[in-house]
Design a protein around this motif. Structure first.
Motif, PDB file in Angstrom:
ATOM      1  N   THR A   1       0.856  -1.187   0.000  1.00  0.00           N
ATOM      2  CA  THR A   1       0.000   0.000   0.000  1.00  0.00           C
ATOM      3  C   THR A   1       0.891   1.235   0.000  1.00  0.00           C
ATOM      4  N   LEU A   2       0.836   2.017  -1.075  1.00  0.00           N
ATOM      5  CA  LEU A   2       1.597   3.260  -1.171  1.00  0.00           C
ATOM      6  C   LEU A   2       0.638   4.438  -1.237  1.00  0.00           C
ATOM      7  N   LYS A   3       1.063   5.559  -0.677  1.00  0.00           N
ATOM      8  CA  LYS A   3       0.343   6.804  -0.882  1.00  0.00           C
ATOM      9  C   LYS A   3       0.478   7.190  -2.339  1.00  0.00           C
ATOM     10  N   SER A   4      -0.579   7.687  -2.953  1.00  0.00           N
ATOM     11  CA  SER A   4      -0.501   7.996  -4.375  1.00  0.00           C
ATOM     12  C   SER A   4       0.532   9.089  -4.636  1.00  0.00           C
ATOM     13  N   PHE A   5       1.214   8.980  -5.768  1.00  0.00           N
ATOM     14  CA  PHE A   5       2.246   9.948  -6.138  1.00  0.00           C
ATOM     15  C   PHE A   5       1.648  11.341  -6.249  1.00  0.00           C
ATOM     16  N   ARG A   6       0.447  11.432  -6.788  1.00  0.00           N
ATOM     17  CA  ARG A   6      -0.179  12.746  -6.964  1.00  0.00           C
ATOM     18  C   ARG A   6      -0.519  13.382  -5.615  1.00  0.00           C
ATOM     19  N   ASP A   7      -1.020  12.583  -4.680  1.00  0.00           N
ATOM     20  CA  ASP A   7      -1.318  13.120  -3.354  1.00  0.00           C
ATOM     21  C   ASP A   7      -0.036  13.513  -2.619  1.00  0.00           C
ATOM     22  N   LYS A   8       1.007  12.764  -2.862  1.00  0.00           N
ATOM     23  CA  LYS A   8       2.282  13.003  -2.175  1.00  0.00           C
ATOM     24  C   LYS A   8       2.974  14.270  -2.684  1.00  0.00           C
ATOM     25  N   TYR A   9       2.919  14.495  -3.998  1.00  0.00           N
ATOM     26  CA  TYR A   9       3.689  15.591  -4.599  1.00  0.00           C
ATOM     27  C   TYR A   9       2.837  16.622  -5.349  1.00  0.00           C
ATOM     28  N   ASN A  10       1.543  16.384  -5.432  1.00  0.00           N
ATOM     29  CA  ASN A  10       0.659  17.271  -6.188  1.00  0.00           C
ATOM     30  C   ASN A  10       1.099  17.390  -7.643  1.00  0.00           C
ATOM     31  N   LYS A  11       1.517  16.257  -8.206  1.00  0.00           N
ATOM     32  CA  LYS A  11       1.938  16.213  -9.605  1.00  0.00           C
ATOM     33  C   LYS A  11       1.442  14.916 -10.242  1.00  0.00           C
ATOM     34  N   LYS A  12       1.032  15.006 -11.493  1.00  0.00           N
ATOM     35  CA  LYS A  12       0.610  13.824 -12.238  1.00  0.00           C
ATOM     36  C   LYS A  12       1.852  13.108 -12.752  1.00  0.00           C
ATOM     37  N   GLY A  13       2.007  11.840 -12.371  1.00  0.00           N
ATOM     38  CA  GLY A  13       3.209  11.092 -12.713  1.00  0.00           C
ATOM     39  C   GLY A  13       2.942   9.912 -13.613  1.00  0.00           C
ATOM     40  N   ALA A  14       3.947   9.568 -14.437  1.00  0.00           N
ATOM     41  CA  ALA A  14       3.853   8.424 -15.349  1.00  0.00           C
ATOM     42  C   ALA A  14       5.129   7.610 -15.295  1.00  0.00           C
ATOM     43  N   MET A  15       5.007   6.329 -15.563  1.00  0.00           N
ATOM     44  CA  MET A  15       6.139   5.397 -15.570  1.00  0.00           C
ATOM     45  C   MET A  15       6.298   4.797 -16.954  1.00  0.00           C
ATOM     46  N   ILE A  16       7.561   4.722 -17.431  1.00  0.00           N
ATOM     47  CA  ILE A  16       7.882   4.037 -18.681  1.00  0.00           C
ATOM     48  C   ILE A  16       8.948   2.999 -18.372  1.00  0.00           C
ATOM     49  N   SER A  17       8.592   1.728 -18.469  1.00  0.00           N
ATOM     50  CA  SER A  17       9.522   0.648 -18.143  1.00  0.00           C
ATOM     51  C   SER A  17       9.065  -0.634 -18.811  1.00  0.00           C
ATOM     52  N   ALA A  18      10.020  -1.526 -19.066  1.00  0.00           N
ATOM     53  CA  ALA A  18       9.690  -2.854 -19.581  1.00  0.00           C
ATOM     54  C   ALA A  18       9.549  -3.869 -18.452  1.00  0.00           C
ATOM     55  N   VAL A  19       9.830  -3.431 -17.226  1.00  0.00           N
ATOM     56  CA  VAL A  19       9.982  -4.361 -16.106  1.00  0.00           C
ATOM     57  C   VAL A  19       8.738  -4.342 -15.219  1.00  0.00           C
ATOM     58  N   ASP A  20       8.218  -5.520 -14.906  1.00  0.00           N
ATOM     59  CA  ASP A  20       7.003  -5.624 -14.113  1.00  0.00           C
ATOM     60  C   ASP A  20       7.157  -4.973 -12.741  1.00  0.00           C
ATOM     61  N   LEU A  21       8.345  -5.053 -12.147  1.00  0.00           N
ATOM     62  CA  LEU A  21       8.555  -4.443 -10.839  1.00  0.00           C
ATOM     63  C   LEU A  21       8.240  -2.953 -10.868  1.00  0.00           C
ATOM     64  N   LEU A  22       8.779  -2.238 -11.858  1.00  0.00           N
ATOM     65  CA  LEU A  22       8.550  -0.797 -11.947  1.00  0.00           C
ATOM     66  C   LEU A  22       7.096  -0.486 -12.289  1.00  0.00           C
ATOM     67  N   LYS A  23       6.507  -1.303 -13.141  1.00  0.00           N
ATOM     68  CA  LYS A  23       5.093  -1.107 -13.461  1.00  0.00           C
ATOM     69  C   LYS A  23       4.224  -1.317 -12.220  1.00  0.00           C
ATOM     70  N   GLY A  24       4.606  -2.294 -11.396  1.00  0.00           N
ATOM     71  CA  GLY A  24       3.861  -2.554 -10.176  1.00  0.00           C
ATOM     72  C   GLY A  24       3.983  -1.418  -9.177  1.00  0.00           C
TER      73      GLY A  24
END
Length: 401
Positions: A229-252
């Motif tokens: 359970t993580l606090k959402s990135f947007r709630d944490k930093y007030n910024k819309k964030g995106a991930m680009i990765s081929a790896v399931d760990l980073l996508k998770g």
């Protein structure tokens, strides 16, 4: 202000004899990164707290701004999120690698040859994982296909009181003393032994050997953990964030942080990936309204695990020429201030072919605030500046402030 984080997984290293006692970062031709370093801030950041294993899971959580000592519940649950595995609060997830073991002797006497089975294709792996699910899966144990050699097992009401070893930590070693230990470890070991019996003569592995490729002749189970359970990135930093990765760990991790996952065609998690596609996708995301993009490249880490000196240098050069150069040029056209941060998550030294917890070099370039640092970007140069973050998760706060 727009923000881009470019992460070369495992990019940091130790001096290598074959490279004239220099690191891959020191010898790589990376003019774009070095040009940013000369007018940016560089230093060291310790991404992995003392007492935690030096994995990409803890390290990338830290880089993204989440204290691993507070938020980390295991590696595999983050990957399980990415591949769509059903997981309840009392379930335990495990990483399930398809590995290559030596073929002679009993299971305990075997040596682990390759943690990735020559980076088996996802199509081949899917057939093998479904085959194992048929014979080893039941109402309690479920197998889920991931990407290439990286897969997941969900154990309903399972135990995390186990001592399991990552396969990339014991390459070319006899596996006997690294087999599962702890509560219910016999069940985990039994699955590994039975998988060898099931896979060693599977038609896919016979064809792979005929082609000169290593067979995926066993599973290796590790990375146990519970639902994160993580606090959402947007709630944490007030910024819309995106991930680009081929790896399931980073996508998770992105899913847990409620970030947008951006899929790019042709990404592989190794040196033969679509670097250009990742760079373009990052710019497109920023133009489409994202404030922050995390561009993750696995290639240096895989080269480190495989002991491929020249390829590790080449992977850094490809990141420089195909990712950093494009992103910097395109950001300059946006007529908006921006920041770029470049760093590895952890070192993956070629000499030992696994991760360490040493501090890694970071670089922050701010288009609105150029600094005359006049240093190159590598382990030794970044050390000379005196800039150090001993709590890695604080670097993201600093970057985004």
């Amino acid at each position: 202000m727009k923000y881009v984080l470019i992460l070369g997984d495992g990019m940091a290293d130790e001096p290598v004899k074959q490279l004239g006692d220099k690191t891959p970062l020191q010898v790589a031709d990376k003019e774009n990164i070095d040009s940013l370093a000369r007018i940016g801030e560089v230093g060291l950041v310790k991404t992995i707290p003392d007492g935690l294993a030096p994995g990409s899971d803890t390290a990338n959580l830290s880089v993204l701004g989440y204290d691993p000592q507070k938020y980390y519940t295991g590696r595999s649950p983050l990957e399980a999120l990415s591949i769509g595995a059903d997981m309840e609060s009392n379930d335990v997830s495990f990483r399930c690698n398809l590995v290559t073991l030596s073929e002679d002797g009993s299971y305990e006497d075997k040596t682990i040859i390759d943690h990735s089975s020559d980076e088996i294709t996802t199509e081949e792996a899917d057939e093998l994982i479904k085959y194992l699910e048929k014979y080893l899966g039941n109402d309690t144990i479920k197998f889920y296909t991931g990407t290439s050699y990286r897969h997941a097992i969900i154990w309903h009401k399972g135990s995390i009181d186990v001592n399991l070893t990552p396969p990339h930590d014991i390459l070319e070693k006899n596996i006997k003393k690294y087999l599962p230990k702890g509560t219910n470890s016999d069940k985990i070991k039994q699955m590994m032994v039975l998988s060898n019996e099931l896979l060693k003569n599977h038609p896919i592995n016979i064809r792979r050997k005929e082609k000169g490729l290593r067979p995926a002749n066993s599973i290796w189970i590790w990375g146990e953990g519970t639902k994160p359970t993580l606090k959402s990135f947007r709630d944490k930093y007030n910024k819309k964030g995106a991930m680009i990765s081929a790896v399931d760990l980073l996508k998770g991790i992105a899913i847990a942080a409620e970030m947008k996952n951006i899929e790019v065609e042709g990404v592989t998690g190794n040196i033969n990936t679509n670097f250009e596609g990742k760079a373009k996708a990052a710019i497109d995301a920023l133009k489409s309204g994202q404030d922050f993009v995390y561009v993750h490249m696995e290639a240096p880490d895989e080269c480190g695990h495989r002991g491929e000196i020249d390829n590790k240098v080449k992977s850094i050069e490809l990141i420089d020429s195909k990712v950093v150069k494009y992103i910097k040029e395109e950001l300059d056209k946006l007529e908006e201030d921006y920041k770029i941060m470049i760093l590895p998550d952890h070192p993956t030294p070629l000499a030992i072919r696994t991760h360490t917890n040493k501090a890694v070099p970071y670089l922050i370039y701010d288009s609105s605030r150029k600094i005359e640092s006049n240093v190159k970007y590598d382990e030794e140069s970044c050390k000379t500046t005196g800039n150090v973050f001993m709590k890695g998760y604080e670097l993201m706060d600093y970057f985004l402030k």
